[in-house]
Design an enzyme around this catalytic site. Structure first.
Site, PDB file in Angstrom:
ATOM      1  N   GLU A   1       0.829  -1.219   0.000  1.00 34.04           N
ATOM      2  CA  GLU A   1       0.000   0.000   0.000  1.00 34.04           C
ATOM      3  C   GLU A   1       0.853   1.255   0.000  1.00 34.04           C
ATOM      4  OE1 GLU A   1      -3.202   0.203  -1.119  1.00 34.04           O
ATOM      5  OE2 GLU A   1      -3.510  -1.331   0.408  1.00 34.04           O
TER       6      GLU A   1
ATOM      7  N   GLY B   1     -16.546   5.064  -3.556  1.00 32.91           N
ATOM      8  CA  GLY B   1     -15.804   5.785  -2.527  1.00 32.91           C
ATOM      9  C   GLY B   1     -15.449   4.933  -1.316  1.00 32.91           C
TER      10      GLY B   1
ATOM     11  N   SER C   1     -14.281   1.882  -7.555  1.00 39.51           N
ATOM     12  CA  SER C   1     -15.395   1.990  -8.499  1.00 39.51           C
ATOM     13  C   SER C   1     -14.993   2.875  -9.674  1.00 39.51           C
ATOM     14  CB  SER C   1     -16.632   2.559  -7.805  1.00 39.51           C
ATOM     15  OG  SER C   1     -16.446   3.911  -7.449  1.00 39.51           O
TER      16      SER C   1
ATOM     17  N   ASP D   1      -4.987   0.483  -9.570  1.00 39.96           N
ATOM     18  CA  ASP D   1      -6.410   0.158  -9.696  1.00 39.96           C
ATOM     19  C   ASP D   1      -6.754  -0.320 -11.102  1.00 39.96           C
ATOM     20  OD1 ASP D   1      -6.265   1.281  -7.229  1.00 39.96           O
ATOM     21  OD2 ASP D   1      -7.522   3.015  -7.678  1.00 39.96           O
TER      22      ASP D   1
ATOM     23  N   TYR E   1      -2.749  12.638   0.909  1.00 42.08           N
ATOM     24  CA  TYR E   1      -2.181  11.796  -0.155  1.00 42.08           C
ATOM     25  C   TYR E   1      -1.087  12.567  -0.895  1.00 42.08           C
ATOM     26  CZ  TYR E   1      -2.016   8.835  -4.342  1.00 42.08           C
ATOM     27  OH  TYR E   1      -1.596   8.040  -5.381  1.00 42.08           O
TER      28      TYR E   1
HETATM   29  P1  ADP Z   1     -13.446   4.656  -5.455  1.00 45.98           P
HETATM   30  O1  ADP Z   1     -12.748   4.494  -6.761  1.00 45.98           O
HETATM   31  O2  ADP Z   1     -12.606   4.209  -4.307  1.00 45.98           O
HETATM   32  O3  ADP Z   1     -14.788   4.005  -5.420  1.00 45.98           O
HETATM   33  P2  ADP Z   1     -13.342   7.375  -6.256  1.00 45.98           P
HETATM   34  O4  ADP Z   1     -13.629   8.660  -5.568  1.00 45.98           O
HETATM   35  O5  ADP Z   1     -12.014   7.187  -6.882  1.00 45.98           O
HETATM   36  O6  ADP Z   1     -13.680   6.199  -5.232  1.00 45.98           O
HETATM   37  O7  ADP Z   1     -14.407   7.162  -7.417  1.00 45.98           O
HETATM   38  C1  ADP Z   1     -15.771   7.287  -7.156  1.00 45.98           C
HETATM   39  C2  ADP Z   1     -16.396   8.135  -8.248  1.00 45.98           C
HETATM   40  O8  ADP Z   1     -16.378   7.397  -9.505  1.00 45.98           O
HETATM   41  C3  ADP Z   1     -17.850   8.436  -8.019  1.00 45.98           C
HETATM   42  O9  ADP Z   1     -17.987   9.560  -7.179  1.00 45.98           O
HETATM   43  C4  ADP Z   1     -18.324   8.701  -9.430  1.00 45.98           C
HETATM   44  O10 ADP Z   1     -17.924   9.986  -9.845  1.00 45.98           O
HETATM   45  C5  ADP Z   1     -17.524   7.704 -10.240  1.00 45.98           C
HETATM   46  N1  ADP Z   1     -18.295   6.441 -10.416  1.00 45.98           N
HETATM   47  C6  ADP Z   1     -17.984   5.219  -9.947  1.00 45.98           C
HETATM   48  N2  ADP Z   1     -18.929   4.309 -10.278  1.00 45.98           N
HETATM   49  C7  ADP Z   1     -19.865   4.975 -10.986  1.00 45.98           C
HETATM   50  C8  ADP Z   1     -21.116   4.599 -11.598  1.00 45.98           C
HETATM   51  N3  ADP Z   1     -21.583   3.356 -11.521  1.00 45.98           N
HETATM   52  N4  ADP Z   1     -21.814   5.583 -12.224  1.00 45.98           N
HETATM   53  C9  ADP Z   1     -21.350   6.841 -12.288  1.00 45.98           C
HETATM   54  N5  ADP Z   1     -20.204   7.247 -11.722  1.00 45.98           N
HETATM   55  C10 ADP Z   1     -19.459   6.333 -11.074  1.00 45.98           C
HETATM   56 MG    MG Z   2     -10.939   5.467  -7.295  1.00 47.58          MG
END
Ligand code: ADP
Ligand code: MG
Length: 409
Positions: free
Chosen positions: A48, A141, A146, A194, A246
């Protein structure tokens, strides 16, 4: 009154998700999609905060995926809707995509063709635009990426449409474009772990990713065969200073590397760590740099040792390395938080073989390696500990090493 049991996110059933999404695409855009593709979220077993200093990490793809139904256009416009976003269809002319544009979640979609073009890929599917409908099953998040799942689902769709070979080399190219989209268009200054995990992992294994040269070694991870499960705890904590911290950690390790006269901290031999730390200790801010470097160098070494254990079928022996990783992230790198520490301490107290925070820290998720039959017990204990301290209920999932980005329909 009985309290509800811990809430689990269940693995995505790919066929059951792709078909209705194609239907919904038809309703939204009036035509069939060209196809449906999906890409997984990821969890990092160990390694990490070392992907921006040439280090090693060991992520695996989650059975939780983000889907995109997509149909190419020819007029240079991206239209995209997400079932997770209330904004309806977002329309973005590709000519307007660039640093910080578009804003919001559509950046993770429209940024991908832009980044592929920047990196020298060609094809009408990159310049002509597309209609897309997104359905994400990776919690947002939570440190489970995601964002990469969304980018990589779009990338694998576009890669296939421009007839890119989707072998590991092709996927490495897609991964670096997705990282560029995230860094420049979405404006999130992250390393490449990622996207590599989402595109380059395979079912039944993790990848040993060398972020110094982007090479990947597949590492079998037969948790079920060893009677184990990897429990992921989404603490639901999100601390607002995470982004700033970060950036500061990155600045610390870059400065330390410069002072040590190396390209990155990967170049510091663990056997020569003490000498390096002594040298840094003489700097005005030496005490902090010493701890940052000690984390990075020992963490990279722990990844090597974890990979060795997995490669020799000794998954049940990696617990102490996970524990040491957490302690180093908490004490030397200072990226943990109360909710992560509580999760790790509780899991350990309830028999986890090892536990650590995973992802960027300051919230997000932790993992615990537990005997398969104790998953519910450990999850219940963590949920109870959170309730007792008045914290919001955490959520859980089990991480079975799953397939990387691929076509579903
Ligand atoms: P993580 O990657 O850890 O989940 P991030 O802040 O890097 O958190 O990414 C999350 C963001 O990615 C969301 O706030 C959104 O903007 C975008 N996102 C992720 N999945 C989707 C989805 N299914 N539909 C629309 N936007 C998404
Ligand atoms: Mg992310």
């Amino acid at each position: 009154m009985s309290t509800p049991g811990p809430e689990f996110f269940h693995a995505t059933d790919r066929a059951q998700t792709a078909r209705p999404l194609a239907q919904e695409f038809r309703t939204a855009y009036g035509t069939d999609p060209e196809g449906v593709w999906s890409a997984p979220g990821r969890v990092n077993l160990i390694g990490e905060h070392v992907d921006y200093t040439g280090g090693l990490c060991l992520p695996l793809a989650l059975p939780h995926r983000t889907f995109v139904a997509l149909r190419p256009r020819t007029d240079g416009v991206v239209r995209v809707r997400s079932l997770q976003e209330p904004s309806g269809v977002v329309e973005v002319p590709l000519a307007e995509v660039g640093a910080g544009s578009p804003q919001g979640w559509a950046a993770y979609v429209a940024g991908v063709p832009w980044a592929l073009l920047q990196n020298g890929f060609e094809g009408l599917a990159l310049t002509g635009g597309f209609d897309a409908l997104v359905d994400g099953h990776v919690p947002y998040g939570s440190g489970l990426s995601s964002s990469a799942a969304l980018e990589c689902a779009v990338a694998v769709a576009l890669g296939e449409l421009v007839e890119l070979p989707l072998d590991d080399t092709g996927r490495a190219g897609l991964a670096s474009a997705c990282q560029l989209a995230e860094n420049v268009v979405a404006g999130a200054n992250t390393g490449g772990m990622d996207q590599a995990a989402s595109l380059r992992c395979h079912e039944g294994g993790a990848i040993l990713l060398d972020t110094d040269d982007d090479s990947v070694t597949q590492v079998a991870l037969d948790l079920a065969g060893a009677g184990l499960a990897l429990l992921v705890v989404d603490t639901r904590a999100e601390h607002s200073h995470a982004g700033g911290e970060y950036g500061k950690r990155r600045a610390d390790v870059e400065r330390a590397a410069e002072l040590l006269g190396v390209a990155n901290l990967r170049a510091v031999d663990p056997a020569a760590l003490d000498a390096a730390l002594e040298r840094l200790g003489t700097e005005p801010d030496g005490e902090v740099l010493v701890r940052r470097v000690r984390h990075a160098v020992t963490e990279i070494d722990r990844v090597r040792r974890t990979a060795d254990l997995l490669q020799t079928g000794r998954a049940d022996e990696v617990g102490p390395l996970l524990d040491a990783s957490h302690d180093s992230l908490r004490d030397d790198y200072e990226v943990s938080c109360r909710e992560l520490d509580l999760t790790v301490d509780t899991a350990r107290a309830h028999g986890a073989l090892g536990a650590r925070m995973t992802g960027g820290g300051f919230g997000g998720s932790a993992i615990a390696l537990v005997a398969a039959e104790r998953v519910e017990e450990v999850a219940g204990a963590v949920a109870a500990a959170f309730a007792e301290q008045g914290l919001a209920a955490p959520r859980f999932l089990t991480a079975l090493p799953s397939e990387g980005a691929a076509r579903d329909l």
